[in-house]
Design a protein around this motif. Structure first.
Motif, short mmCIF file in Angstrom:
data_model
loop_
_atom_site.label_atom_id
_atom_site.label_comp_id
_atom_site.label_asym_id
_atom_site.label_seq_id
_atom_site.Cartn_x
_atom_site.Cartn_y
_atom_site.Cartn_z
N UNK A 1 124.71 22.15 67.09
CA UNK A 1 125.70 21.90 66.08
C UNK A 1 125.18 20.92 65.02
N UNK A 2 124.55 19.83 65.44
CA UNK A 2 124.02 18.87 64.47
C UNK A 2 122.95 19.50 63.59
N UNK A 3 122.17 20.40 64.18
CA UNK A 3 121.12 21.08 63.42
C UNK A 3 121.75 21.92 62.30
N UNK A 4 122.82 22.62 62.61
CA UNK A 4 123.51 23.44 61.62
C UNK A 4 124.12 22.57 60.53
N UNK A 5 124.73 21.48 60.92
CA UNK A 5 125.32 20.55 59.94
C UNK A 5 124.24 19.96 59.05
N UNK A 6 123.11 19.63 59.62
CA UNK A 6 121.99 19.11 58.84
C UNK A 6 121.54 20.13 57.81
N UNK A 7 121.43 21.38 58.20
CA UNK A 7 121.01 22.42 57.26
C UNK A 7 122.01 22.58 56.12
N UNK A 8 123.28 22.45 56.44
CA UNK A 8 124.31 22.49 55.39
C UNK A 8 124.11 21.34 54.41
N UNK A 9 123.89 20.15 54.94
CA UNK A 9 123.65 18.99 54.08
C UNK A 9 122.39 19.17 53.23
N UNK A 10 121.35 19.75 53.80
CA UNK A 10 120.13 20.00 53.04
C UNK A 10 120.42 20.96 51.89
N UNK A 21 122.56 12.81 60.50
CA UNK A 21 122.90 13.82 61.50
C UNK A 21 121.68 14.23 62.31
N UNK A 22 120.56 14.44 61.65
CA UNK A 22 119.38 14.92 62.37
C UNK A 22 118.77 13.82 63.23
N UNK A 23 118.86 12.57 62.78
CA UNK A 23 118.36 11.47 63.61
C UNK A 23 119.19 11.34 64.89
N UNK A 24 120.50 11.57 64.79
CA UNK A 24 121.36 11.55 65.99
C UNK A 24 120.96 12.67 66.94
N UNK A 25 120.70 13.85 66.39
CA UNK A 25 120.31 14.99 67.22
C UNK A 25 118.99 14.70 67.94
N UNK A 26 118.04 14.14 67.23
CA UNK A 26 116.74 13.83 67.83
C UNK A 26 116.89 12.78 68.94
N UNK A 27 117.66 11.74 68.66
CA UNK A 27 117.88 10.69 69.67
C UNK A 27 118.53 11.27 70.93
N UNK A 28 119.51 12.13 70.76
CA UNK A 28 120.19 12.74 71.90
C UNK A 28 119.22 13.57 72.73
N UNK A 29 118.42 14.40 72.06
CA UNK A 29 117.47 15.24 72.78
C UNK A 29 116.39 14.41 73.48
N UNK A 30 115.97 13.33 72.87
CA UNK A 30 114.97 12.47 73.49
C UNK A 30 115.53 11.78 74.74
N UNK A 31 116.79 11.37 74.67
CA UNK A 31 117.42 10.70 75.82
C UNK A 31 117.68 11.66 76.97
N UNK A 32 117.94 12.91 76.66
CA UNK A 32 118.32 13.87 77.70
C UNK A 32 117.16 14.77 78.11
N UNK A 33 115.96 14.41 77.74
CA UNK A 33 114.77 15.22 78.07
C UNK A 33 114.90 16.66 77.58
N UNK A 34 115.47 16.83 76.39
CA UNK A 34 115.61 18.15 75.79
C UNK A 34 114.40 18.51 74.95
N UNK A 35 113.22 18.21 75.47
CA UNK A 35 111.98 18.40 74.73
C UNK A 35 111.81 19.82 74.20
N UNK A 36 112.24 20.79 74.97
CA UNK A 36 112.08 22.18 74.56
C UNK A 36 112.89 22.54 73.32
N UNK A 37 113.91 21.74 73.03
CA UNK A 37 114.77 22.00 71.88
C UNK A 37 114.49 21.06 70.71
N UNK A 38 113.54 20.17 70.86
CA UNK A 38 113.31 19.11 69.89
C UNK A 38 112.53 19.55 68.65
N UNK A 39 111.78 20.62 68.72
CA UNK A 39 110.95 21.04 67.57
C UNK A 39 111.81 21.39 66.36
N UNK A 40 112.93 22.08 66.56
CA UNK A 40 113.79 22.45 65.42
C UNK A 40 114.31 21.23 64.67
#
Length: 100
Positions: A1-10, A21-40
Motif C-alpha cells: 500500500x505504501x508503495x502505491x501511495x508513493x507512486x501516486x505522490x511521485x 511514505x517510502x521511508x516508512x515502508x523501507x523501515x517496516x520491511x527492514x524491521x520485519x525481515x521482509x528482504x524479499x519485498x524491499x527492492x521495490x
C-alpha cells in the motif's frame, strides 16, 4: 500500500510526501525481515531522491535495490533498478540542457 501511495505522490510531483511514505515502508520491511519485498521500495526511494536532486542518495538506493534483487535471484528486478537509475540520470541531463 505504501508503495502505491508513493507512486501516486511521485506522479503528482509531491516528493516530500513520497519520501516520507517510502521511508516508512523501507523501515517496516527492514524491521520485519521482509528482504524479499524491499527492492521495490528501494527503487522508488531512488526515484524520489533523484527527483529531489539528491543524486548520491538516489545512487545508493538504486544500488541497494540492484544488490538485493540479485541476491534474491530476481534478475528482472535487478535489471529494473539499473534501468531506472539510468532513466533518472537521463531525465536530469535533459532538464539541464533545456536550462542552458
Amino acid at each position: 500500500m505504501n508503495e502505491t501511495l508513493c507512486r501516486l505522490y511521485i506522479e503528482t510531483k509531491q516528493y516530500v510526501q513520497a519520501r516520507e511514505v517510502i521511508e516508512q515502508a523501507i523501515e517496516t520491511l527492514e524491521r520485519t525481515d521482509g528482504e524479499g519485498f524491499l527492492a521495490d521500495p528501494l527503487r522508488s526511494a531512488g526515484i524520489v531522491a533523484a527527483r529531489q536532486e539528491r543524486f548520491a542518495d538516489a545512487k545508493k538506493n538504486f544500488a541497494a535495490a540492484f544488490k538485493l534483487a540479485e541476491r534474491c535471484g530476481d534478475k528482472e528486478g535487478a535489471g529494473l533498478a539499473l534501468l531506472m537509475m539510468f532513466e533518472e540520470a537521463n531525465q536530469f541531463l535533459m532538464i539541464q540542457r533545456r536550462i542552458k
